[in-house]
Structures are given as C-alpha cells and as structure tokens.
Design a protein around this motif. Sequence first.
Motif, PDB file in Angstrom:
ATOM      1  N   ASP B 190      13.968   0.063  -0.773  1.00 16.28           N
ATOM      2  CA  ASP B 190      14.031  -0.838  -0.204  1.00 16.28           C
ATOM      3  C   ASP B 190      12.580  -1.693   0.453  1.00 16.28           C
ATOM      4  O   ASP B 190      12.202  -2.594   1.248  1.00 16.28           O
ATOM      5  CB  ASP B 190      14.478  -0.578   1.387  1.00 16.28           C
ATOM      6  N   LYS B 191      11.691  -1.198  -0.373  1.00 13.27           N
ATOM      7  CA  LYS B 191      10.090  -1.791  -0.307  1.00 13.27           C
ATOM      8  C   LYS B 191       9.649  -1.388   1.100  1.00 13.27           C
ATOM      9  O   LYS B 191       8.520  -1.898   1.435  1.00 13.27           O
ATOM     10  CB  LYS B 191       9.921  -3.095  -0.665  1.00 13.27           C
ATOM     11  N   SER B 192      10.142  -0.227   1.763  1.00 11.32           N
ATOM     12  CA  SER B 192       9.719  -0.179   3.205  1.00 11.32           C
ATOM     13  C   SER B 192       8.196   0.812   2.872  1.00 11.32           C
ATOM     14  O   SER B 192       8.142   1.473   1.630  1.00 11.32           O
ATOM     15  CB  SER B 192      10.607   0.905   4.036  1.00 11.32           C
ATOM     16  N   ILE B 193       7.353   0.969   3.714  1.00  8.67           N
ATOM     17  CA  ILE B 193       5.939   1.447   3.321  1.00  8.67           C
ATOM     18  C   ILE B 193       5.726   2.458   4.501  1.00  8.67           C
ATOM     19  O   ILE B 193       5.717   2.058   5.577  1.00  8.67           O
ATOM     20  CB  ILE B 193       5.042   0.380   3.182  1.00  8.67           C
ATOM     21  N   THR B 194       5.243   3.742   4.093  1.00  4.76           N
ATOM     22  CA  THR B 194       4.693   4.626   4.947  1.00  4.76           C
ATOM     23  C   THR B 194       3.190   4.385   5.305  1.00  4.76           C
ATOM     24  O   THR B 194       2.487   4.208   4.137  1.00  4.76           O
ATOM     25  CB  THR B 194       5.091   5.845   4.452  1.00  4.76           C
ATOM     26  N   VAL B 195       2.862   4.397   6.395  1.00  7.39           N
ATOM     27  CA  VAL B 195       1.414   3.943   7.107  1.00  7.39           C
ATOM     28  C   VAL B 195       1.114   4.759   7.764  1.00  7.39           C
ATOM     29  O   VAL B 195       1.725   5.657   8.688  1.00  7.39           O
ATOM     30  CB  VAL B 195       1.369   2.765   7.265  1.00  7.39           C
ATOM     31  N   SER B 196      -0.515   5.138   8.230  1.00  6.26           N
ATOM     32  CA  SER B 196      -1.093   5.710   9.350  1.00  6.26           C
ATOM     33  C   SER B 196      -2.093   4.856   9.944  1.00  6.26           C
ATOM     34  O   SER B 196      -2.690   3.997   9.180  1.00  6.26           O
ATOM     35  CB  SER B 196      -1.221   6.986   9.087  1.00  6.26           C
ATOM     36  N   TYR B 197      -2.056   5.051  11.003  1.00  5.18           N
ATOM     37  CA  TYR B 197      -3.185   4.242  11.992  1.00  5.18           C
ATOM     38  C   TYR B 197      -3.346   4.744  13.216  1.00  5.18           C
ATOM     39  O   TYR B 197      -2.422   5.519  13.716  1.00  5.18           O
ATOM     40  CB  TYR B 197      -2.892   2.462  12.096  1.00  5.18           C
ATOM     41  N   ALA B 198      -4.248   4.215  14.057  1.00  3.54           N
ATOM     42  CA  ALA B 198      -4.630   4.765  15.462  1.00  3.54           C
ATOM     43  C   ALA B 198      -3.389   5.354  16.292  1.00  3.54           C
ATOM     44  O   ALA B 198      -3.451   6.656  16.409  1.00  3.54           O
ATOM     45  CB  ALA B 198      -5.176   3.897  16.331  1.00  3.54           C
ATOM     46  N   SER B 199      -2.363   4.627  16.382  1.00  6.07           N
ATOM     47  CA  SER B 199      -1.048   5.188  17.063  1.00  6.07           C
ATOM     48  C   SER B 199      -0.388   6.311  16.322  1.00  6.07           C
ATOM     49  O   SER B 199       0.572   6.796  17.046  1.00  6.07           O
ATOM     50  CB  SER B 199      -0.336   3.914  17.677  1.00  6.07           C
ATOM     51  N   TYR B 200      -0.287   6.118  15.275  1.00  5.74           N
ATOM     52  CA  TYR B 200       0.679   6.843  14.325  1.00  5.74           C
ATOM     53  C   TYR B 200      -0.010   7.474  13.103  1.00  5.74           C
ATOM     54  O   TYR B 200      -0.829   7.065  12.458  1.00  5.74           O
ATOM     55  CB  TYR B 200       1.780   5.993  13.838  1.00  5.74           C
ATOM     56  N   SER B 201       0.253   8.798  12.999  1.00  4.87           N
ATOM     57  CA  SER B 201      -0.514   9.520  11.832  1.00  4.87           C
ATOM     58  C   SER B 201       0.469   9.264  10.673  1.00  4.87           C
ATOM     59  O   SER B 201       0.140   9.618   9.522  1.00  4.87           O
ATOM     60  CB  SER B 201      -0.556  11.034  12.124  1.00  4.87           C
ATOM     61  N   GLU B 202       1.767   8.972  10.787  1.00  2.56           N
ATOM     62  CA  GLU B 202       2.591   8.750   9.777  1.00  2.56           C
ATOM     63  C   GLU B 202       3.836   7.840  10.340  1.00  2.56           C
ATOM     64  O   GLU B 202       4.478   8.293  11.594  1.00  2.56           O
ATOM     65  CB  GLU B 202       3.094   9.937   9.389  1.00  2.56           C
ATOM     66  N   THR B 203       4.058   6.815   9.897  1.00  2.00           N
ATOM     67  CA  THR B 203       5.436   5.875  10.358  1.00  2.00           C
ATOM     68  C   THR B 203       5.564   5.004   9.286  1.00  2.00           C
ATOM     69  O   THR B 203       4.748   4.672   8.382  1.00  2.00           O
ATOM     70  CB  THR B 203       4.904   5.141  11.637  1.00  2.00           C
ATOM     71  N   THR B 204       6.763   4.425   9.324  1.00  2.00           N
ATOM     72  CA  THR B 204       7.265   3.578   8.271  1.00  2.00           C
ATOM     73  C   THR B 204       7.544   2.228   8.807  1.00  2.00           C
ATOM     74  O   THR B 204       8.078   2.109   9.845  1.00  2.00           O
ATOM     75  CB  THR B 204       8.831   4.343   7.734  1.00  2.00           C
ATOM     76  N   LEU B 205       6.998   1.416   7.995  1.00  2.00           N
ATOM     77  CA  LEU B 205       7.319  -0.214   8.178  1.00  2.00           C
ATOM     78  C   LEU B 205       8.182  -0.775   7.357  1.00  2.00           C
ATOM     79  O   LEU B 205       8.110  -0.508   6.214  1.00  2.00           O
ATOM     80  CB  LEU B 205       5.915  -1.080   8.378  1.00  2.00           C
ATOM     81  N   SER B 206       8.977  -1.592   7.738  1.00  4.40           N
ATOM     82  CA  SER B 206      10.238  -2.003   7.035  1.00  4.40           C
ATOM     83  C   SER B 206       9.302  -3.272   6.118  1.00  4.40           C
ATOM     84  O   SER B 206       8.230  -3.846   6.664  1.00  4.40           O
ATOM     85  CB  SER B 206      11.164  -2.677   7.511  1.00  4.40           C
ATOM     86  N   SER B 207       9.828  -3.600   5.018  1.00  5.60           N
ATOM     87  CA  SER B 207       9.493  -4.691   4.083  1.00  5.60           C
ATOM     88  C   SER B 207       9.168  -6.020   5.087  1.00  5.60           C
ATOM     89  O   SER B 207       8.485  -6.974   4.900  1.00  5.60           O
ATOM     90  CB  SER B 207      10.146  -4.952   2.896  1.00  5.60           C
ATOM     91  N   SER B 208      10.275  -6.131   5.842  1.00  2.07           N
ATOM     92  CA  SER B 208      10.316  -7.304   6.761  1.00  2.07           C
ATOM     93  C   SER B 208       9.182  -7.464   7.653  1.00  2.07           C
ATOM     94  O   SER B 208       8.562  -8.385   7.984  1.00  2.07           O
ATOM     95  CB  SER B 208      11.731  -7.320   7.656  1.00  2.07           C
ATOM     96  N   VAL B 209       8.531  -6.327   7.874  1.00  2.66           N
ATOM     97  CA  VAL B 209       7.400  -6.325   8.698  1.00  2.66           C
ATOM     98  C   VAL B 209       6.075  -6.558   7.833  1.00  2.66           C
ATOM     99  O   VAL B 209       5.139  -7.128   8.103  1.00  2.66           O
ATOM    100  CB  VAL B 209       7.297  -4.859   9.612  1.00  2.66           C
ATOM    101  N   SER B 210       6.122  -5.498   6.725  1.00  4.76           N
ATOM    102  CA  SER B 210       4.778  -5.605   5.893  1.00  4.76           C
ATOM    103  C   SER B 210       4.772  -7.027   5.140  1.00  4.76           C
ATOM    104  O   SER B 210       3.487  -7.339   4.727  1.00  4.76           O
ATOM    105  CB  SER B 210       4.911  -4.475   4.830  1.00  4.76           C
ATOM    106  N   ASN B 211       5.707  -7.861   5.257  1.00  6.23           N
ATOM    107  CA  ASN B 211       5.844  -9.168   4.644  1.00  6.23           C
ATOM    108  C   ASN B 211       5.008 -10.088   5.730  1.00  6.23           C
ATOM    109  O   ASN B 211       5.035 -11.212   5.249  1.00  6.23           O
ATOM    110  CB  ASN B 211       7.042  -9.792   4.150  1.00  6.23           C
ATOM    111  N   ARG B 212       5.004  -9.638   6.735  1.00 12.67           N
ATOM    112  CA  ARG B 212       4.337 -10.451   7.933  1.00 12.67           C
ATOM    113  C   ARG B 212       3.150 -10.207   8.384  1.00 12.67           C
ATOM    114  O   ARG B 212       2.574 -11.003   9.326  1.00 12.67           O
ATOM    115  CB  ARG B 212       5.366 -10.402   9.164  1.00 12.67           C
ATOM    116  N   LEU B 213       2.450  -8.968   7.798  1.00 18.30           N
ATOM    117  CA  LEU B 213       1.151  -8.848   8.280  1.00 18.30           C
ATOM    118  C   LEU B 213       0.106  -9.211   7.163  1.00 18.30           C
ATOM    119  O   LEU B 213       0.147  -8.787   6.043  1.00 18.30           O
ATOM    120  CB  LEU B 213       1.334  -7.403   8.409  1.00 18.30           C
ATOM    121  N   LEU B 214      -0.789  -9.679   7.515  1.00 17.39           N
ATOM    122  CA  LEU B 214      -1.781 -10.196   6.669  1.00 17.39           C
ATOM    123  C   LEU B 214      -3.092  -9.199   6.886  1.00 17.39           C
ATOM    124  O   LEU B 214      -3.263  -9.235   7.933  1.00 17.39           O
ATOM    125  CB  LEU B 214      -2.176 -11.750   7.082  1.00 17.39           C
ATOM    126  N   VAL B 215      -3.553  -8.703   5.604  1.00 15.73           N
ATOM    127  CA  VAL B 215      -4.578  -7.872   5.922  1.00 15.73           C
ATOM    128  C   VAL B 215      -5.907  -8.133   5.051  1.00 15.73           C
ATOM    129  O   VAL B 215      -5.574  -8.626   3.984  1.00 15.73           O
ATOM    130  CB  VAL B 215      -4.079  -6.256   5.688  1.00 15.73           C
TER     131      VAL B 215
END
Lengths: 218, 218
Positions: B190-215
Amino acid sequence: MATITKENYLKALYFLHQKSDAISLTDLGKTMEVSKPTVNDMVKKLHDRGWIKYEKYKPLKLTDKGRKAAMQIVRKHRLSEMFLVQVMGFGWEEVHDIAEELEHIKADKLFDRMDELMGFPSVDPHGSPIPDKNGNYNKPNYKLLSQVPENSKVVVRALRDSSTEFLLYLNKKGLQLGTEIVTHQIEPFDKSITVSYASYSETTLSSSVSNRLLVEVV
Amino acid sequence: MATITKENYLKALYFLHQKSDAISLTDLGKTMEVSKPTVNDMVKKLHDRGWIKYEKYKPLKLTDKGRKAAMQIVRKHRLSEMFLVQVMGFGWEEVHDIAEELEHIKADKLFDRMDELMGFPSVDPHGSPIPDKNGNYNKPNYKLLSQVPENSKVVVRALRDSSTEFLLYLNKKGLQLGTEIVTHQIEPFDKSITVSYASYSETTLSSSVSNRLLVEVV
DNA sequence: TTTATTTGTTAGGCTAGTCTAACTTTTTAA
DNA sequence: TTAAAAAGTTAGACTAGCCTAACAAATAAA
Ligand SMILES: [Mn+2]
Ligand SMILES: [Mn+2]
Ligand SMILES: [Mn+2]
Ligand SMILES: [Mn+2]
C-alpha cells in the motif's frame, strides 16, 4: 449577518441616532451618499430583517436588534484601529480607512484575538469607547475644551472629530490623548483659548479646535 | 482593481494553471462552484479587462497582467496567514478561512506593514512561497515524502494540502515544518512508509499522508 | 388656511453576479 | 466516420444595489 452595504447602513443609522432619536430618510441618504429612492428601498429591506422600525412617511428608528448589529461593526472598527496603532505601529491618523475595510470581516475570532492580545482595551486610538461583545460600553461624560473655564487643568481624553486633517493638526501641535493642558484666557471675540501643555508654554487654540477636544477636568 | 468575486476568479485561474497551461470553462466553473453560463459570462468580463485570453470554444489562459493581479491576492493571503500565526498566535489550521477574507482588503499598506513587521518572510505557515510586490517568488523543488528512497534523512518544508483536516492530523502526529524525518521501509502493498522523527521513534504514515508532505533531502 | 417647499414614494431602468432550460460545437467512442 | 457524450453558448430570469423622472404626502411659510 448582512452584506457590507447593509452593515454600512446600520452603522450610519447608529451614528445618526447619537444626534436624534428619529432619523429621516433624507439624512440617511445624505450620510450614505445615495438617492432617496435608493435609501427608501433599502429601508424596507432593513425593516424586513428586523433591524429598523419603519412605516411609510414616518421617521426611522433602529430596533434593539439593529442597534446590537451596528455595535458589532463599531466594535470591529475600533478594535481594528487600536490594533493597527498598538500592535502594528501605525499612526492614529492612518488607521480609519483600513478599519473601514476590516470592520466587515466576518471571522469573529480575529477580533476576539486582537482584543485579548491588547488586554481588552476600553477605548480606540481616538478615545472612542470600544463596545464589548454584547454591544455595551460606558460613555464617560467628558467636557469640550471650549466649555472649560479659564485657569483649569484638564487632560485630553477623546476627540469629537477623527478626520485625518484634524489628527495631522494635533500631531503638529504635539497634542495626544493624555496630554495635560492648563487653560489661560478665553478671547471673548472669537472664543479662541490660550493654553499651555508639554510642547508649548503658551499657545492659542481656535474655537474650531477646542470644540473638537474632549477633556477631563483634574 | 477588481471586485471580490473577480479576484476570486483570478485566484482560481492561477491555481488551475499550476496543473495545466490551458484551462477549461468547466474546470473553472467547478472550482468556483457556479454554473457554466455564469462562468461563461464572467470569462467574457475578465477578457474585457485584459486578465485572460479568451476565444469562443477555446481554452482559457491568464495573461501576464492577469497572473500579476492573481499573485497580489495570493501575496495578501499568505502574508495574512503568516501574520495570524506569527504575530497573533493562531494555529496553522485556523488561519486559512480568515485569510480568505483578509486577502480582499484593498489597503496595501496593511500588508506591507505585516511584511515588514515579520521581517519579509519567504513562506507562509504551510510552506507556500509568499510572492513579492511584483508577483515573483522562488519555487524550490522539494520532493514528496512518498518519492524519497528508504533510509533517507529529510526535513519537512511544505504541504501539498493545507486543509484543516490534514493540519489537525499533523498536529496529532507532532509533525511541523522543519521536522527532521528518517525513512525506514516502504511497504510495497500500500506504499505506506515507516519513519522516525522527534515525536516517534517508529511510526507508519499512509501513502495518502506521504503524498502530501513536501520534504528536502539532507 | 392656502400655497410653496421639503420629504417620501412609485415606476422603470441599469450593472454585477447568479440561475435553469435549451441549443450548438467540439471531442470521444463506437 | 458516424453517433454519443461532453463542453460551451444563448436566452431569459432573478436579487442586490444603485439611478432618474414623476408624483404624492407632510410640513413650513405666507
Ligand atoms: Mn474610525
Ligand atoms: Mn476611532
Ligand atoms: Mn490558505
Ligand atoms: Mn497557506
């Protein structure tokens, strides 16, 4: 609420009420700079919405509901002016025109936030009271500088005219809200008054000026 | 310049241009939520004023003049949003609707003063660029988080969607502009992505989210 | 207490922005 | 390459806000 046009009619009605309890169609037309048929049409619409009392050939009156609606616009206008001066650093002579536009913004939270940010000010930059969310405000009874006897000590509290021209004159003379003035002689011929205050140890203000300054006697 | 209605048509045309060079009447109608005859009429008026190129049955294009006019509104919108967040303390999810109203204020000095007060910011609270007074801005080429390979380090720079719903989601997940994210695995299904950042050492973002974030990749 | 003046109303028309119904062009799919 | 679908246009109508010309009612002056 209403369209910008209708909001402006309500505001005009509110200010006309300060002069008289009953307002003529003609007066409203002059204030709004529209023809009598235009104001006649509009008055029917305002009546339909319950903002004014209107009967053919009878003078106009704001209803309670209409007055409250008008006060909300005045509130937004004055909060905006104060915000523009206090937070954004505009001069008191620059803010009226901008506030004429801002007063029609619907988003109430904008004005509530301004209010909060400034610590709920009770007057605008020209000394006019800022109504609260229920349309209430306290009307202090200041005197006109022209009505104060010779040799009094007074403080400038508000203006009866906030036109740019008058404000620029006050800037030039170093007169602001809070300025402490001592009155000396009143010239019987033209009612001009000799005064002293911070910027001037002795200067003369015409009756045209002293009639526009609202002061508190101390 | 123009009425509020025409300003909104110009803004819609500008945003539609980001997707395609030629705009159909139907698309403009959908964006503005008006019927085809309405947009047809309006398009003729916009053409008369030199803001768009229009010929019967041909697709629409903003002229240079039209694009510039549109950019001024976008500028006012984004400056307003930034001011509401930075100076007035609103959340980034609260400001869009207020800015939709503020963008139509004519008084240019209001926006110039905001700009100055904030030190001439280059982006709004959602990472969108703020055009200068000539309508220019630099369009940095960020990647979508969904397009970044596994095990990359990136910084959130902008959003492709600034809807309240998405912003509230980001608030809940502790994601902001400037958040540093490390990407781990991309789930092929489903193209979901596992990431870590300040608030989370490990969490999953759906493709619907990763498609909306410009990095920006660092 | 008539007459003149002022105030208010009606009738009809204009622009901006919107609509529905009906029709025509252009594009897409058979 | 013709028929169906989509896109665009025209005609006619409505509301909000404005106007002028003409008339009626109320008020002020004579
Ligand atoms: Mn003012
Ligand atoms: Mn004021
Ligand atoms: Mn926005
Ligand atoms: Mn934004």
